[in-house]
Write a protein that holds these residues in place. Structure first.
Motif, PDB file in Angstrom:
ATOM      1  N   LEU A 141     -21.767  16.963-101.001  1.00 53.07           N
ATOM      2  CA  LEU A 141     -23.106  16.858-101.466  1.00 53.07           C
ATOM      3  C   LEU A 141     -23.846  15.932-100.542  1.00 53.07           C
ATOM      4  CD1 LEU A 141     -22.203  16.563-105.198  1.00 53.07           C
ATOM      5  CD2 LEU A 141     -22.950  18.728-103.789  1.00 53.07           C
ATOM      6  N   GLN A 142     -24.988  15.766-100.635  1.00 53.70           N
ATOM      7  CA  GLN A 142     -25.745  14.963 -99.935  1.00 53.70           C
ATOM      8  C   GLN A 142     -25.870  13.562-100.882  1.00 53.70           C
ATOM      9  OE1 GLN A 142     -29.342  17.389 -99.250  1.00 53.70           O
ATOM     10  NE2 GLN A 142     -29.076  17.155 -97.162  1.00 53.70           N
ATOM     11  N   HIS A 143     -25.468  12.451 -99.764  1.00 55.02           N
ATOM     12  CA  HIS A 143     -25.670  11.283-100.394  1.00 55.02           C
ATOM     13  C   HIS A 143     -27.306  10.850-100.898  1.00 55.02           C
ATOM     14  CE1 HIS A 143     -25.803   6.651-101.139  1.00 55.02           C
ATOM     15  NE2 HIS A 143     -24.674   6.724-101.381  1.00 55.02           N
ATOM     16  N   PRO A 144     -27.376  10.568-102.210  1.00 56.29           N
ATOM     17  CA  PRO A 144     -28.808  10.409-102.673  1.00 56.29           C
ATOM     18  C   PRO A 144     -29.627   9.608-101.922  1.00 56.29           C
ATOM     19  CG  PRO A 144     -27.273   9.328-104.203  1.00 56.29           C
ATOM     20  CD  PRO A 144     -26.539  10.054-103.200  1.00 56.29           C
ATOM     21  N   LYS A 145     -29.143   8.447-101.301  1.00 57.76           N
ATOM     22  CA  LYS A 145     -29.944   7.368-100.538  1.00 57.76           C
ATOM     23  C   LYS A 145     -30.082   7.908 -99.398  1.00 57.76           C
ATOM     24  CE  LYS A 145     -30.537   2.482 -99.730  1.00 57.76           C
ATOM     25  NZ  LYS A 145     -31.876   2.435-100.276  1.00 57.76           N
ATOM     26  N   THR A 146     -29.072   8.315 -98.492  1.00 58.42           N
ATOM     27  CA  THR A 146     -29.045   8.402 -96.979  1.00 58.42           C
ATOM     28  C   THR A 146     -29.216   9.725 -96.765  1.00 58.42           C
ATOM     29  OG1 THR A 146     -26.732   8.645 -97.082  1.00 58.42           O
ATOM     30  CG2 THR A 146     -27.558   6.484 -96.690  1.00 58.42           C
ATOM     31  N   ASN A 205     -26.727  11.621 -96.081  1.00 60.21           N
ATOM     32  CA  ASN A 205     -25.362  12.000 -95.420  1.00 60.21           C
ATOM     33  C   ASN A 205     -24.638  12.778 -96.202  1.00 60.21           C
ATOM     34  OD1 ASN A 205     -26.293  10.674 -93.116  1.00 60.21           O
ATOM     35  ND2 ASN A 205     -25.332   8.762 -93.732  1.00 60.21           N
ATOM     36  N   THR A 206     -23.766  13.422 -95.420  1.00 56.70           N
ATOM     37  CA  THR A 206     -22.529  14.598 -96.349  1.00 56.70           C
ATOM     38  C   THR A 206     -21.774  13.655 -96.817  1.00 56.70           C
ATOM     39  OG1 THR A 206     -23.146  16.081 -94.975  1.00 56.70           O
ATOM     40  CG2 THR A 206     -20.946  16.315 -96.076  1.00 56.70           C
ATOM     41  N   THR A 207     -21.335  13.661 -98.255  1.00 60.20           N
ATOM     42  CA  THR A 207     -20.694  12.783 -99.024  1.00 60.20           C
ATOM     43  C   THR A 207     -19.724  13.669-100.005  1.00 60.20           C
ATOM     44  OG1 THR A 207     -22.156  11.077 -98.780  1.00 60.20           O
ATOM     45  CG2 THR A 207     -20.250  10.554-100.284  1.00 60.20           C
ATOM     46  N   PHE A 258     -28.708  10.820-110.562  1.00 59.84           N
ATOM     47  CA  PHE A 258     -28.787  10.054-109.364  1.00 59.84           C
ATOM     48  C   PHE A 258     -28.550  11.051-108.080  1.00 59.84           C
ATOM     49  CE2 PHE A 258     -27.697   6.117-111.565  1.00 59.84           C
ATOM     50  CZ  PHE A 258     -29.072   5.484-111.250  1.00 59.84           C
ATOM     51  N   ILE A 259     -27.626  11.966-108.105  1.00 59.98           N
ATOM     52  CA  ILE A 259     -27.181  13.055-107.023  1.00 59.98           C
ATOM     53  C   ILE A 259     -28.172  13.989-107.013  1.00 59.98           C
ATOM     54  CG2 ILE A 259     -25.128  14.422-106.254  1.00 59.98           C
ATOM     55  CD1 ILE A 259     -24.978  11.212-106.461  1.00 59.98           C
ATOM     56  N   LEU A 260     -28.810  14.447-108.100  1.00 57.59           N
ATOM     57  CA  LEU A 260     -29.558  15.716-108.282  1.00 57.59           C
ATOM     58  C   LEU A 260     -31.032  15.385-108.127  1.00 57.59           C
ATOM     59  CD1 LEU A 260     -27.918  17.604-111.108  1.00 57.59           C
ATOM     60  CD2 LEU A 260     -27.769  18.380-108.702  1.00 57.59           C
ATOM     61  N   LEU A 261     -31.308  13.824-108.384  1.00 52.17           N
ATOM     62  CA  LEU A 261     -32.984  13.827-108.321  1.00 52.17           C
ATOM     63  C   LEU A 261     -33.433  13.903-106.822  1.00 52.17           C
ATOM     64  CD1 LEU A 261     -34.885  11.967-109.710  1.00 52.17           C
ATOM     65  CD2 LEU A 261     -34.185   9.942-108.445  1.00 52.17           C
ATOM     66  N   PRO A 262     -32.805  13.757-105.627  1.00 46.29           N
ATOM     67  CA  PRO A 262     -33.493  14.205-104.411  1.00 46.29           C
ATOM     68  C   PRO A 262     -33.662  15.731-104.244  1.00 46.29           C
ATOM     69  CG  PRO A 262     -31.726  12.547-103.830  1.00 46.29           C
ATOM     70  CD  PRO A 262     -31.604  13.077-105.236  1.00 46.29           C
ATOM     71  N   VAL A 263     -32.734  16.643-104.766  1.00 44.93           N
ATOM     72  CA  VAL A 263     -33.059  17.947-104.948  1.00 44.93           C
ATOM     73  C   VAL A 263     -34.129  18.442-105.701  1.00 44.93           C
ATOM     74  CG1 VAL A 263     -31.432  20.004-105.457  1.00 44.93           C
ATOM     75  CG2 VAL A 263     -30.356  18.273-104.435  1.00 44.93           C
ATOM     76  N   PHE A 264     -34.142  18.061-106.842  1.00 42.19           N
ATOM     77  CA  PHE A 264     -35.235  18.283-107.727  1.00 42.19           C
ATOM     78  C   PHE A 264     -36.553  17.802-107.192  1.00 42.19           C
ATOM     79  CE2 PHE A 264     -32.099  19.587-110.585  1.00 42.19           C
ATOM     80  CZ  PHE A 264     -32.469  20.123-111.519  1.00 42.19           C
ATOM     81  N   ASP A 265     -36.654  16.759-106.575  1.00 43.25           N
ATOM     82  CA  ASP A 265     -37.853  16.179-105.882  1.00 43.25           C
ATOM     83  C   ASP A 265     -38.297  16.830-104.914  1.00 43.25           C
ATOM     84  OD1 ASP A 265     -39.961  14.518-105.401  1.00 43.25           O
ATOM     85  OD2 ASP A 265     -38.680  13.155-104.424  1.00 43.25           O
ATOM     86  N   GLU A 266     -37.480  17.477-103.817  1.00 44.64           N
ATOM     87  CA  GLU A 266     -37.696  18.404-102.912  1.00 44.64           C
ATOM     88  C   GLU A 266     -38.184  19.840-103.424  1.00 44.64           C
ATOM     89  OE1 GLU A 266     -36.046  20.050 -98.613  1.00 44.64           O
ATOM     90  OE2 GLU A 266     -34.965  18.728 -99.905  1.00 44.64           O
ATOM     91  N   ASP A 273     -29.280  24.919 -98.791  1.00 45.65           N
ATOM     92  CA  ASP A 273     -28.441  25.448 -97.402  1.00 45.65           C
ATOM     93  C   ASP A 273     -27.455  24.636 -96.854  1.00 45.65           C
ATOM     94  OD1 ASP A 273     -28.062  27.149 -95.795  1.00 45.65           O
ATOM     95  OD2 ASP A 273     -29.474  26.535 -94.304  1.00 45.65           O
ATOM     96  N   GLY A 274     -26.231  25.073 -96.775  1.00 49.10           N
ATOM     97  CA  GLY A 274     -25.277  24.083 -96.052  1.00 49.10           C
ATOM     98  C   GLY A 274     -24.568  23.289 -97.169  1.00 49.10           C
TER      99      GLY A 274
END
Length: 279
Positions: free
Chosen positions: A32-37, A39-41, A85-93, A115-116
């Motif tokens: 998954l993508q790190h919620p702050k950076t 980056n793939t984590t 925390f992990i899903l917040l950037p996804v829902f924001d976008e 995607d990816g």
């Protein structure tokens, strides 16, 4: 066939047993993508619980696992992390917000399709219930539509900060000795590891009436090595780095000199005299 045969790499991980509670489904690692950076984590998902991975390694070390030697001496641990925390950037976008507009309602399947990163779709079972606390929800027939709500996110973040503020003093005396403002800074600094500064950390600091710039400058000062001079202008990073390679960096309190006893003797002389007496 031995348990390690066929495995490309072997690691030692401390995590909750996935078989506890009568559940015999093995956990799986998700990218998954790190919620702050961003980056793939890697995360561990097991029994409906999302866990983040931490690791520790000494300079030299290996693991003996039965008759097998694991060359990688790192120790991995999996600890639960709030999926919000992990899903917040996804829902924001996904809400495609523009300016002061609240954004669009979207179906959950559309939101968690990144995607990816197919790992987000694995979290579909917990995403709906988890994100209700920070989203507006509308239903059309049997279909739910979600839209992130900034005010709800801010209330949720304040709740997390207050939880940390209450728990930190019970973990260490250093936290309990701090005043309320420093405890608040510490709590926000932990939350900040999972948030982007814009907009969430800035909104949180404004809500709590904290000056983010002063807080950032204070953290940067703490990271600097102590200077041997009398003021900030005497600090030289190059000289400090060279000095640390030659001797232990000076601390704010000078070490006491070791006092030597007047009638003390070298231990080698004591053994040599004993040898002569025996002869």
């Amino acid at each position: 066939m031995a348990w390690w045969e066929g495995a490309k790499e072997t690691r030692v991980l401390i995590a909750q047993d996935p078989c506890t509670g009568g559940n015999h489904h093995a956990g799986q690692f998700l990218s998954l993508q790190h919620p702050k950076t961003g980056n793939t984590t890697s995360y561990l998902y097991s029994n409906g619980v999302l866990q983040e991975l931490q690791w520790f390694k000494q300079c030299f070390g290996s693991w003996f696992l039965g008759d097998y030697v694991c060359e990688d001496g790192r120790l991995y641990t999996a600890t639960p992390v709030d999926p919000v925390f992990i899903l917040l950037p996804v829902f924001d976008e996904a809400r495609m917000k523009k300016g002061n507009e609240p954004g669009k309602f979207r179906q959950l399947d559309e939101i968690i399709y990144v995607d990816g990163y197919p790992g987000y779709q694995t979290l579909s079972q917990i995403s709906a219930k988890t994100m209700e606390v920070v989203c507006d929800i509308t239903e059309i027939g049997s279909t739910k539509f979600f839209r992130l709500n900034d005010e709800k996110v801010l209330k949720w973040l304040c709740y997390k900060v207050n939880q940390l503020k209450r728990i930190l003093p019970t973990l260490d005396n250093n936290f309990s000795a701090q005043d309320e403002k420093n405890q608040l800074f510490d709590a926000v600094s932990i939350i900040r590891e999972y948030l982007k500064d814009e907009p969430w950390v800035n909104l949180l600091c404004n809500k709590l009436k904290l000056n983010l710039q002063d807080w950032t400058n204070a953290q940067e000062i703490e990271k600097l090595a102590p200077s041997t001079g009398n003021g900030p202008a005497s600090f030289n990073p190059v000289q400090e780095n060279n000095a640390t390679n030659k001797k232990v960096a000076p601390t704010t309190r000078q070490a006491k000199k070791v006092k030597m006893e007047k009638d003390s003797h070298n231990i080698k002389d004591m053994f040599s005299r004993a040898t002569r007496k025996r002869g």
